[in-house]
Design a protein around this motif. Structure first.
Motif, PDB file in Angstrom:
ATOM      1  N   SER A  19     -12.578  20.406  -9.213  1.00  0.00           N
ATOM      2  CA  SER A  19     -11.323  19.711  -9.467  1.00  0.00           C
ATOM      3  C   SER A  19     -10.224  20.355  -8.638  1.00  0.00           C
ATOM      4  N   CYS A  20      -9.542  19.539  -7.851  1.00  0.00           N
ATOM      5  CA  CYS A  20      -8.431  20.007  -7.029  1.00  0.00           C
ATOM      6  C   CYS A  20      -7.144  19.480  -7.639  1.00  0.00           C
ATOM      7  N   ASP A  21      -6.196  20.372  -7.905  1.00  0.00           N
ATOM      8  CA  ASP A  21      -4.913  19.964  -8.456  1.00  0.00           C
ATOM      9  C   ASP A  21      -4.036  19.380  -7.365  1.00  0.00           C
ATOM     10  N   VAL A  22      -3.318  18.306  -7.708  1.00  0.00           N
ATOM     11  CA  VAL A  22      -2.373  17.696  -6.790  1.00  0.00           C
ATOM     12  C   VAL A  22      -1.113  18.550  -6.799  1.00  0.00           C
ATOM     13  N   ASN A  41       5.870  10.642  -7.071  1.00  0.00           N
ATOM     14  CA  ASN A  41       4.961  11.562  -7.745  1.00  0.00           C
ATOM     15  C   ASN A  41       4.980  11.359  -9.252  1.00  0.00           C
ATOM     16  N   GLN A  46      -2.302  10.482 -12.072  1.00  0.00           N
ATOM     17  CA  GLN A  46      -3.389  11.388 -11.716  1.00  0.00           C
ATOM     18  C   GLN A  46      -2.839  12.689 -11.142  1.00  0.00           C
ATOM     19  N   THR A  47      -3.167  13.798 -11.799  1.00  0.00           N
ATOM     20  CA  THR A  47      -2.693  15.097 -11.334  1.00  0.00           C
ATOM     21  C   THR A  47      -3.809  15.954 -10.763  1.00  0.00           C
ATOM     22  N   SER A  48      -5.050  15.492 -10.820  1.00  0.00           N
ATOM     23  CA  SER A  48      -6.152  16.236 -10.221  1.00  0.00           C
ATOM     24  C   SER A  48      -7.214  15.263  -9.727  1.00  0.00           C
ATOM     25  N   HIS A  49      -7.973  15.719  -8.738  1.00  0.00           N
ATOM     26  CA  HIS A  49      -9.050  14.927  -8.157  1.00  0.00           C
ATOM     27  C   HIS A  49     -10.347  15.703  -8.287  1.00  0.00           C
ATOM     28  N   SER A  50     -11.421  15.022  -8.629  1.00  0.00           N
ATOM     29  CA  SER A  50     -12.736  15.664  -8.729  1.00  0.00           C
ATOM     30  C   SER A  50     -13.602  15.190  -7.578  1.00  0.00           C
ATOM     31  N   ILE A  51     -14.245  16.144  -6.909  1.00  0.00           N
ATOM     32  CA  ILE A  51     -15.160  15.812  -5.814  1.00  0.00           C
ATOM     33  C   ILE A  51     -16.435  16.629  -5.969  1.00  0.00           C
ATOM     34  N   SER A 129     -17.132   8.389   5.662  1.00  0.00           N
ATOM     35  CA  SER A 129     -17.180   9.500   4.712  1.00  0.00           C
ATOM     36  C   SER A 129     -18.573  10.122   4.629  1.00  0.00           C
TER      37      SER A 129
END
Length: 159
Positions: A19-22, A41, A46-51, A129
């Motif tokens: 999880s990467c925080d925005v 903003n 959405q405040t975080s992205h999961s990859i 991608s």
């Protein structure tokens, strides 16, 4: 290489979900009241992205990892996302202007070209991608959350 720290959510079969925080740059700017980015903003929930990132060594939930992605892949994806609608807009608007000789036709062509360019970018995104050079990689791994314990009590407190 662009670098960012992320937190491990889970690790299974050589793949880590992180999880990467925005990050928002609006916390210390002097012009916060009139900033358009600050307002945008706030709109997005959405405040975080999961990859998912491949990783050979086992990781535990809560562990920090440093992710890296090549600048070329970041610039390439930005080029596809931003330029294909813009190029489509200009080409189809020009074509409609030449064919129909009206501003209304040029405007309709601009809308069609912009939407067509967006759909083209959306269609190209999955293929691009999958390129290995466009995938994020784990550069370094932090200690697990339970590996380091600091005892803050001093020996004079026990006397």
């Amino acid at each position: 290489m662009m670098k960012e720290w992320a937190t491990v959510i889970s690790w299974q079969n050589g793949e880590a979900v992180v999880s990467c925080d925005v990050k928002s740059s609006c916390s210390s700017c002097a012009s916060r009241a009139g900033c358009g980015s600050r307002i945008l903003n706030k709109l997005g929930p959405q405040t975080s992205h999961s990859i998912t990132v491949p990783c050979d060594h086992p990781l535990v939930a809560g562990q920090k990892v440093e992710l890296g992605i090549a600048e070329g892949s970041l610039l390439g994806s930005a080029l596809v996302v931003y330029m294909s609608p813009l190029v489509g807009l200009f080409i189809v608007a020009s074509l409609f202007q030449m064919l129909f000789h009206t501003d209304l036709a040029a405007m309709a062509g601009a809308i069609l070209g912009g939407v067509g360019g967006f759909l083209l970018a959306k269609g190209l995104a999955p293929a691009l991608s999958r390129r290995e050079s466009w995938q994020p990689v784990i550069l370094s791994v932090g200690l697990p959350p339970d590996a380091l314990r600091i005892d803050t009590s001093s020996s004079t407190d026990n006397v």
